[in-house]
Write a protein that holds these residues in place. Structure first.
Motif, short mmCIF file in Angstrom:
data_model
loop_
_atom_site.label_atom_id
_atom_site.label_comp_id
_atom_site.label_asym_id
_atom_site.label_seq_id
_atom_site.Cartn_x
_atom_site.Cartn_y
_atom_site.Cartn_z
N GLN A 162 62.60 -27.35 5.86
CA GLN A 162 63.56 -28.36 5.39
C GLN A 162 63.87 -29.37 6.48
O GLN A 162 63.98 -30.58 6.22
CB GLN A 162 64.84 -27.68 4.92
N THR A 163 64.02 -28.89 7.70
CA THR A 163 64.31 -29.79 8.82
C THR A 163 63.19 -30.80 9.01
O THR A 163 63.42 -31.99 9.23
CB THR A 163 64.51 -28.97 10.11
N LEU A 164 61.97 -30.31 8.90
CA LEU A 164 60.82 -31.19 9.04
C LEU A 164 60.75 -32.21 7.90
O LEU A 164 60.51 -33.40 8.12
CB LEU A 164 59.54 -30.35 9.08
N LEU A 165 61.01 -31.76 6.69
CA LEU A 165 61.00 -32.67 5.54
C LEU A 165 62.10 -33.72 5.66
O LEU A 165 61.89 -34.89 5.33
CB LEU A 165 61.18 -31.87 4.25
N ARG A 166 63.24 -33.30 6.13
CA ARG A 166 64.36 -34.24 6.30
C ARG A 166 63.99 -35.33 7.31
O ARG A 166 64.27 -36.51 7.10
CB ARG A 166 65.60 -33.48 6.76
N ALA A 167 63.35 -34.91 8.41
CA ALA A 167 62.92 -35.88 9.42
C ALA A 167 61.88 -36.83 8.83
O ALA A 167 61.88 -38.03 9.11
CB ALA A 167 62.35 -35.15 10.63
N GLY A 168 60.99 -36.29 7.98
CA GLY A 168 59.97 -37.12 7.36
C GLY A 168 60.56 -38.13 6.38
O GLY A 168 60.09 -39.27 6.30
N GLN A 169 61.58 -37.72 5.67
CA GLN A 169 62.24 -38.67 4.76
C GLN A 169 62.98 -39.74 5.54
O GLN A 169 63.05 -40.88 5.11
CB GLN A 169 63.18 -37.90 3.83
N ALA A 170 63.48 -39.38 6.71
CA ALA A 170 64.19 -40.36 7.53
C ALA A 170 63.23 -41.40 8.11
O ALA A 170 63.60 -42.57 8.26
CB ALA A 170 64.93 -39.66 8.66
N ASN A 171 61.99 -40.99 8.44
CA ASN A 171 61.06 -41.97 9.02
C ASN A 171 60.04 -42.50 8.02
O ASN A 171 59.13 -43.25 8.38
CB ASN A 171 60.35 -41.38 10.26
#
Length: 231
Positions: A162-171
């Motif tokens: 989830q942390t990785l997906l959240r970072a991906g949605q942010a960038n």
């Protein structure tokens, strides 16, 4: 019968300074014994399963007594918990630290590479992977003592995703429509399920092809449409 007592030592050459063996500390001896016991438990769980493995079996294979196993871990459940923690750390530490990844990374590619590496590790170290999946399966019964252990480990795995997906949605490398929680559950199920199938029947399918298919599936499911990418 081989004796563990010291062998006679020839008189030292006066002109030669003899090297004195470094004595291990109690902490070092304890750590070595614990790792040997965990290695033995991993081997036996992979071969026989948990229910068919006793503390005496573990001690015997490791070259220690059952009493030492009990001294280190207290119970078989505690031994299983410690082994599960060691194996899980071996497989998912990289993803658990996903929040440390550079903010400009392509999150989908990072996740896809992790999935491929996870599958490769699980089957490349078949004994370790099999022992882990045996313990994971033993956590399924409603009253299983291992349920809390694997609930925590699985939650950590999903949280890293989830942390990785959240970072991906942010960038902008992961589509905004992606549900982080549901996708994390799918990723965990995907890698565990494929690894289990392969360890049960390794000739049933080609693992590298399955890993590449996972990568393509993640790209198709998580990447934003071309028109949605930031300019």
């Amino acid at each position: 019968m081989t004796s563990h007592s010291e062998s006679p030592v020839a008189p030292a050459d006066p002109g030669h300074r003899a090297s004195v063996p470094t004595r291990r500390t109690q902490r070092e001896r304890t750590a070595q014994a614990e790792q040997a016991l965990l290695d033995a438990a991993e081997t036996l769980f992979a071969e026989r399963g948990i229910d068919q493995t006793s503390l005496a079996d573990v001690g015997q294979l490791a070259g220690y007594s059952r009493g030492l196993v009990s001294h280190h871990f207290g119970s078989r459940a505690a031994l299983v918990e410690r082994l599960a923690e060691r194996i899980q750390n071996r497989f998912v530490t990289e993803l658990a630290d996903a929040d440390l990844i550079d903010t400009d990374m392509d999150a989908v590619e990072v996740l896809a590479q992790f999935v491929e590496d996870y599958l490769t590790a699980m089957v490349g170290h078949a004994q370790t992977g099999r022992a882990f999946l045996v313990m994971w399966g033993a956590a399924i019964p409603a009253d299983a003592a291992l349920r809390p252990v694997f609930a925590i480990d699985d939650a950590r795995f999903r949280l890293g995703t989830q942390t990785l997906l959240r970072a991906g949605q942010a960038n902008g490398t992961v589509a905004d429509s992606v549900d982080q929680e549901a996708t994390a559950a799918v990723v965990v199920g995907m890698v565990r399920g494929i690894a289990a199938q392969y360890l049960i029947a390794p000739k049933a399918f080609d693992l590298p092809t399955a890993a590449r298919t996972c990568r393509q599936f993640l790209r198709n499911s998580l990447s934003p449409q071309r028109d949605d990418r930031p300019t």
